[in-house]
Design a protein around this motif. Structure first.
Motif, PDB file in Angstrom:
ATOM      1  N   GLU A 178       1.180   8.882  11.416  1.00  0.00           N
ATOM      2  CA  GLU A 178       0.973   7.515  11.873  1.00  0.00           C
ATOM      3  C   GLU A 178      -0.221   6.920  11.158  1.00  0.00           C
ATOM      4  O   GLU A 178      -1.211   7.612  10.910  1.00  0.00           O
ATOM      5  CB  GLU A 178       0.670   7.483  13.380  1.00  0.00           C
ATOM      6  N   ALA A 179      -0.145   5.657  10.857  1.00  0.00           N
ATOM      7  CA  ALA A 179      -1.282   4.975  10.264  1.00  0.00           C
ATOM      8  C   ALA A 179      -1.139   3.491  10.544  1.00  0.00           C
ATOM      9  O   ALA A 179      -0.041   3.003  10.840  1.00  0.00           O
ATOM     10  CB  ALA A 179      -1.344   5.224   8.755  1.00  0.00           C
ATOM     11  N   ALA A 180      -2.258   2.784  10.445  1.00  0.00           N
ATOM     12  CA  ALA A 180      -2.220   1.339  10.671  1.00  0.00           C
ATOM     13  C   ALA A 180      -3.191   0.647   9.730  1.00  0.00           C
ATOM     14  O   ALA A 180      -4.196   1.228   9.309  1.00  0.00           O
ATOM     15  CB  ALA A 180      -2.585   1.012  12.116  1.00  0.00           C
ATOM     16  N   SER A 234      -2.205  18.304   7.859  1.00  0.00           N
ATOM     17  CA  SER A 234      -3.323  18.278   8.807  1.00  0.00           C
ATOM     18  C   SER A 234      -3.514  16.932   9.487  1.00  0.00           C
ATOM     19  O   SER A 234      -4.489  16.728  10.208  1.00  0.00           O
ATOM     20  CB  SER A 234      -4.615  18.727   8.123  1.00  0.00           C
ATOM     21  N   ASN A 235      -2.597  16.008   9.280  1.00  0.00           N
ATOM     22  CA  ASN A 235      -2.706  14.753  10.008  1.00  0.00           C
ATOM     23  C   ASN A 235      -2.241  14.873  11.461  1.00  0.00           C
ATOM     24  O   ASN A 235      -2.645  14.051  12.294  1.00  0.00           O
ATOM     25  CB  ASN A 235      -1.895  13.646   9.323  1.00  0.00           C
ATOM     26  N   GLY A 236      -1.422  15.841  11.747  1.00  0.00           N
ATOM     27  CA  GLY A 236      -0.954  15.982  13.126  1.00  0.00           C
ATOM     28  C   GLY A 236       0.169  15.028  13.464  1.00  0.00           C
ATOM     29  O   GLY A 236       1.260  15.433  13.809  1.00  0.00           O
ATOM     30  N   TYR A 237      -0.116  13.733  13.384  1.00  0.00           N
ATOM     31  CA  TYR A 237       0.923  12.725  13.553  1.00  0.00           C
ATOM     32  C   TYR A 237       1.055  11.943  12.254  1.00  0.00           C
ATOM     33  O   TYR A 237       0.055  11.630  11.623  1.00  0.00           O
ATOM     34  CB  TYR A 237       0.572  11.719  14.659  1.00  0.00           C
ATOM     35  N   ALA A 254       0.845  -1.196   0.000  1.00  0.00           N
ATOM     36  CA  ALA A 254       0.000   0.000   0.000  1.00  0.00           C
ATOM     37  C   ALA A 254       0.876   1.239   0.000  1.00  0.00           C
ATOM     38  O   ALA A 254       2.056   1.189   0.353  1.00  0.00           O
ATOM     39  CB  ALA A 254      -0.915   0.012   1.220  1.00  0.00           C
ATOM     40  N   SER A 255       0.280   2.340  -0.403  1.00  0.00           N
ATOM     41  CA  SER A 255       0.921   3.647  -0.269  1.00  0.00           C
ATOM     42  C   SER A 255      -0.031   4.548   0.489  1.00  0.00           C
ATOM     43  O   SER A 255      -1.210   4.638   0.151  1.00  0.00           O
ATOM     44  CB  SER A 255       1.200   4.259  -1.646  1.00  0.00           C
ATOM     45  N   PHE A 256       0.471   5.195   1.524  1.00  0.00           N
ATOM     46  CA  PHE A 256      -0.325   6.145   2.294  1.00  0.00           C
ATOM     47  C   PHE A 256       0.108   7.556   1.940  1.00  0.00           C
ATOM     48  O   PHE A 256       1.293   7.834   1.897  1.00  0.00           O
ATOM     49  CB  PHE A 256      -0.135   5.937   3.801  1.00  0.00           C
ATOM     50  N   ASN A 257      -0.852   8.428   1.680  1.00  0.00           N
ATOM     51  CA  ASN A 257      -0.529   9.821   1.387  1.00  0.00           C
ATOM     52  C   ASN A 257      -0.962  10.689   2.558  1.00  0.00           C
ATOM     53  O   ASN A 257      -2.141  10.742   2.892  1.00  0.00           O
ATOM     54  CB  ASN A 257      -1.235  10.264   0.100  1.00  0.00           C
ATOM     55  N   PHE A 258       0.007  11.369   3.155  1.00  0.00           N
ATOM     56  CA  PHE A 258      -0.270  12.206   4.323  1.00  0.00           C
ATOM     57  C   PHE A 258      -0.327  13.668   3.917  1.00  0.00           C
ATOM     58  O   PHE A 258       0.080  14.056   2.831  1.00  0.00           O
ATOM     59  CB  PHE A 258       0.842  12.015   5.371  1.00  0.00           C
ATOM     60  N   SER A 259      -0.852  14.484   4.840  1.00  0.00           N
ATOM     61  CA  SER A 259      -0.863  15.926   4.657  1.00  0.00           C
ATOM     62  C   SER A 259      -0.528  16.548   6.007  1.00  0.00           C
ATOM     63  O   SER A 259      -0.612  15.880   7.031  1.00  0.00           O
ATOM     64  CB  SER A 259      -2.232  16.381   4.162  1.00  0.00           C
TER      65      SER A 259
END
Lengths: 164, 109
Positions: A124-126, A119-122, A112-117
């Motif tokens: 982190e993802a699961a 505004s996520n603050g942390y 998978a690929s996670f795209n952050f911004s």
């Protein structure tokens, strides 16, 4: 009892030939099996998968930047919990843009690929993933300043999750 | 096959500037395209959720591109820093083009 009787009706010569052929076939299989395994583990496929998402970008050692939360031993390869967290302030100027995950020993290494911004603050993802066998999990984090970090961790899998 | 059912957990209230955790799950078989039908021996065609996105008041804050190595009933958890009340819209895109979505409201004070 009936089994031994059946065996006795087969002549000794025939029996020897069958057993020899059987073990030869078994030997051939055991020789063929590792190469088949290597085919799926082919560095090229993993490299291709990595190249596909990050191109020729230089990958720096991310052991101190990326934390992978994985079980050491996964009893069921069908659902292996996976958590990632990246050491980043997650501000507009300095944040994680994306994280790419790969399983080196799966028939298809992409996970998978996670795209952050910001505004996520942390960062982190699961999620939960499938693992075909014991293998390395690779995580690549891309930062807003263009840098990319890579780390890996091994998971031992008791029952693979790609069978059918 | 049953219609995929999205489930989302978003706090109802939060303080301004708080970082909240969001958990999402959707019921979906995530057929990998590598399994064979036990009776016919034919490959079962791939059918997975290939994209997940979370939009907060019109801005995409988190998204994921998925591959067959994601387990059935894909689950995600992630964080969002909330500055104002509003809506979270979650969307899942299926291989066959279907889009499943769910909206959750949050009050920020």
């Amino acid at each position: 009892m009936s089994k031994t009787l059946a065996a006795q009706t087969v002549s000794r010569r025939q029996f020897v030939i069958t057993v020899a052929a059987g073990s030869a076939a078994a030997a051939a299989l055991s020789l063929a099996a590792p190469s088949a395994v290597f085919a799926t583990e082919d560095a090229k496929t993993l490299d291709e998968a990595i190249k596909h998402v990050v191109g020729d970008k230089e990958l720096m050692d991310g052991a101190s930047v990326i934390t992978l939360e994985l079980p050491q031993i996964a009893e069921n390869g069908n659902t292996v919990p996976l958590g990632i967290s990246i050491d980043s302030p997650m501000t507009e100027a300095d944040h994680v843009t994306s994280v790419h995950l790969f399983a080196a020993g799966n028939p298809r290494p992409d996970v998978a690929s996670f795209n952050f911004s910001p505004s996520n603050g942390y960062a982190e993802a699961a999620t939960r993933m499938r693992l075909a066998k014991t293998q390395d999990i690779i995580a690549i984090a891309e930062m807003s300043d263009g840098k990319a970090y890579m780390t890996r961790a091994e998971v031992k899998v008791t029952i693979g999750g790609c069978g059918g | 096959m049953a219609q995929p059912k999205p489930r989302v957990r978003v706090p109802k209230k939060a303080d301004k500037g708080e970082v909240i955790e969001i958990k999402t799950l959707i019921s979906h078989p995530m057929e990998s395209g590598q399994r064979k039908d036990r009776k016919t021996g034919e490959l079962i065609p791939r059918k997975i959720i290939n994209k997940f996105a979370c939009v907060y008041n019109g801005n995409e804050v988190f998204s994921a591109d998925l591959h067959p190595a994601i387990s059935a009933n894909p689950y995600f958890s992630f964080f969002v820093k909330v500055e104002e009340s509003g809506e979270f819209e979650f969307t899942w895109v299926d291989d066959d083009g279907s889009v499943y979505s769910q909206v959750s409201k949050i009050t920020v004070s």
